[in-house]
Write an enzyme that holds these catalytic residues in place. Structure first.
Site, PDB file in Angstrom:
ATOM      1  N   GLU A 148     109.565  42.612  54.454  1.00  0.00           N
ATOM      2  CA  GLU A 148     109.242  42.674  53.025  1.00  0.00           C
ATOM      3  C   GLU A 148     109.234  44.111  52.515  1.00  0.00           C
ATOM      4  O   GLU A 148     109.695  44.395  51.403  1.00  0.00           O
ATOM      5  CB  GLU A 148     107.889  42.011  52.755  1.00  0.00           C
ATOM      6  CG  GLU A 148     107.546  41.960  51.271  1.00  0.00           C
ATOM      7  CD  GLU A 148     106.176  41.377  50.991  1.00  0.00           C
ATOM      8  OE1 GLU A 148     105.548  41.808  50.009  1.00  0.00           O
ATOM      9  OE2 GLU A 148     105.739  40.489  51.757  1.00  0.00           O
ATOM     10  N   ASN A 247     100.608  38.246  57.525  1.00  0.00           N
ATOM     11  CA  ASN A 247      99.428  37.579  56.947  1.00  0.00           C
ATOM     12  C   ASN A 247      98.600  36.893  58.029  1.00  0.00           C
ATOM     13  O   ASN A 247      97.374  36.815  57.914  1.00  0.00           O
ATOM     14  CB  ASN A 247      99.847  36.605  55.845  1.00  0.00           C
ATOM     15  CG  ASN A 247     100.425  35.318  56.367  1.00  0.00           C
ATOM     16  OD1 ASN A 247      99.707  34.359  56.633  1.00  0.00           O
ATOM     17  ND2 ASN A 247     101.748  35.269  56.500  1.00  0.00           N
ATOM     18  N   SER A 290     102.973  30.849  57.237  1.00  0.00           N
ATOM     19  CA  SER A 290     104.233  30.326  57.774  1.00  0.00           C
ATOM     20  C   SER A 290     104.023  29.439  58.998  1.00  0.00           C
ATOM     21  O   SER A 290     104.965  29.134  59.721  1.00  0.00           O
ATOM     22  CB  SER A 290     105.183  31.484  58.122  1.00  0.00           C
ATOM     23  OG  SER A 290     104.545  32.433  58.952  1.00  0.00           O
TER      24      SER A 290
END
EC number: 1.17.7.4
Length: 350
Positions: A148, A247, A290
């Site tokens: 990202e 995350n 995810s």
């Protein structure tokens, strides 16, 4: 925020197993951006047939990647790996986003691409570009090397963005023009850690301009908040997720800070070291954005096999977000079986 606890009665016969309370966090697992990305690959396979190429992991989870490979997806690191005879087949860009150079490369190769970048990541791209367009040097708060971060920095001309990872980085950062700075952040950071970095930058550079909206996404914030509420008093807290999932790793850290005695990241039940786990009475479980729900179920069942387990649902909020797929795929029908894939509920056997 007060935690809402709902008990699920365990109908299993009481035996000699030790008692265990499992605090199951909600929200957990797939977010709307992950749902959308997986849906794009599944729909592309239905619409165009196999193979469908995917640049990098569509999301950071090997279980998801391997399942999509079994359906006909082929994962590549770079576009030059796509054979000439398959250039009419779609190539999907991952949910993490890509630098501008990637779609430009795809166009130069006459490739048909579908962008699965999470809309909230795309929003960060736009915020960064707006800062730059208004003459501000952009500070990106994030982790070096994360896809990202690479994608966000790749939206801007070289030399117009600087990466700051920690408060220590913020202490030593020396901009060319301290009065013309704007910041954005990676969407999957620790909310508390990021607040500290931003506060230090604002202390040093009072004219620092914030983005028009928070860059850390709702799913990251919600999952961290649920873990904060559930972790205190847990003998062990398990986050289901991959080691390259930002995350998910943040949830491990949040659980420790919130009062869990131990905290670990687990990809599958087979990784559980029962000697290391030892005697516990309270277990917390969450899952990164995810991580499929089927693996959460797998891990709970592994504990049920060894403990007289009672599950408490520790729910802090309900998520209703839904992101539309690419226009080219919106008329492709999704079956119930397809939705099981998209929602992370497909069987363990492919």
């Amino acid at each position: 925020m007060n935690i809402q606890v709902t008990e699920q009665a365990d109908a299993r016969p009481i035996d000699a197993k030790p008692e265990l309370t499992i605090r199951l966090c909600g929200p957990r697992g797939f977010c709307a951006g992950v749902d959308r990305a997986i849906q794009i690959v599944v729909l592309a396979l239905k619409a165009y047939g196999a193979p469908v190429y995917v640049r990098h992991e569509i999301v950071h989870n090997r279980y998801v990647v391997e399942g999509l490979e079994a359906k006909g997806a082929i994962f590549v690191e770079e576009l030059n790996e796509i054979p000439a005879e398959h250039r009419q087949q779609p190539v999907v860009f991952s949910a993490h986003g890509v630098p501008k150079s990637v779609p430009e490369d795809a166009q130069s190769r006459n490739l048909f691409y579908l962008d699965a970048t999470c809309p909230l990541v795309s929003k960060v791209h736009k915020q960064a570009m707006r800062h730059q367009r208004l003459g501000r040097h952009v500070i990106l708060i994030g982790h070096a090397g994360h896809p990202e971060v690479i994608g966000t920095m790749g939206q801007l001309p070289e030399g117009t963005v600087s990466l700051v990872e920690t408060i220590a980085d913020a202490d030593v950062y020396v901009p060319i023009d301290p009065d013309n700075l704007g910041y954005v952040t990676q969407t999957t950071l620790s909310v508390d850690d990021t607040a500290g970095v931003i506060a230090r930058l604002q202390e040093r550079f009072p004219n620092l301009t914030a983005p028009s909206a928070d860059s850390i996404c709702y799913a990251t914030t919600n999952r961290q908040e649920a873990v904060k509420q559930a972790a205190d008093g847990c003998d062990l807290f398990i986050t289901v997720g991959a080691p390259n999932s930002s995350n998910s790793k943040r949830l491990v850290e949040v659980a420790l800070r919130a009062g869990a005695k131990r905290s670990m990241l687990v990809q599958r039940a087979s990784e559980l070291n029962w000697d290391e786990i030892g005697t516990i009475r309270t277990l917390g479980i969450s899952a990164g954005a995810s991580a499929p729900e089927v693996i959460v179920d797998e891990i709970i069942e592994a504990f049920r096999a060894r403990f007289d387990a009672k599950v408490e649902l520790a729910i802090t909020t309900e998520e209703t977000e839904n992101f539309l797929v690419n226009r080219e795929l919106r008329e492709v029908p999704l079956t119930q079986e397809d939705m099981a894939w998209v929602n992370g509920e497909r069987p363990l056997s492919v």
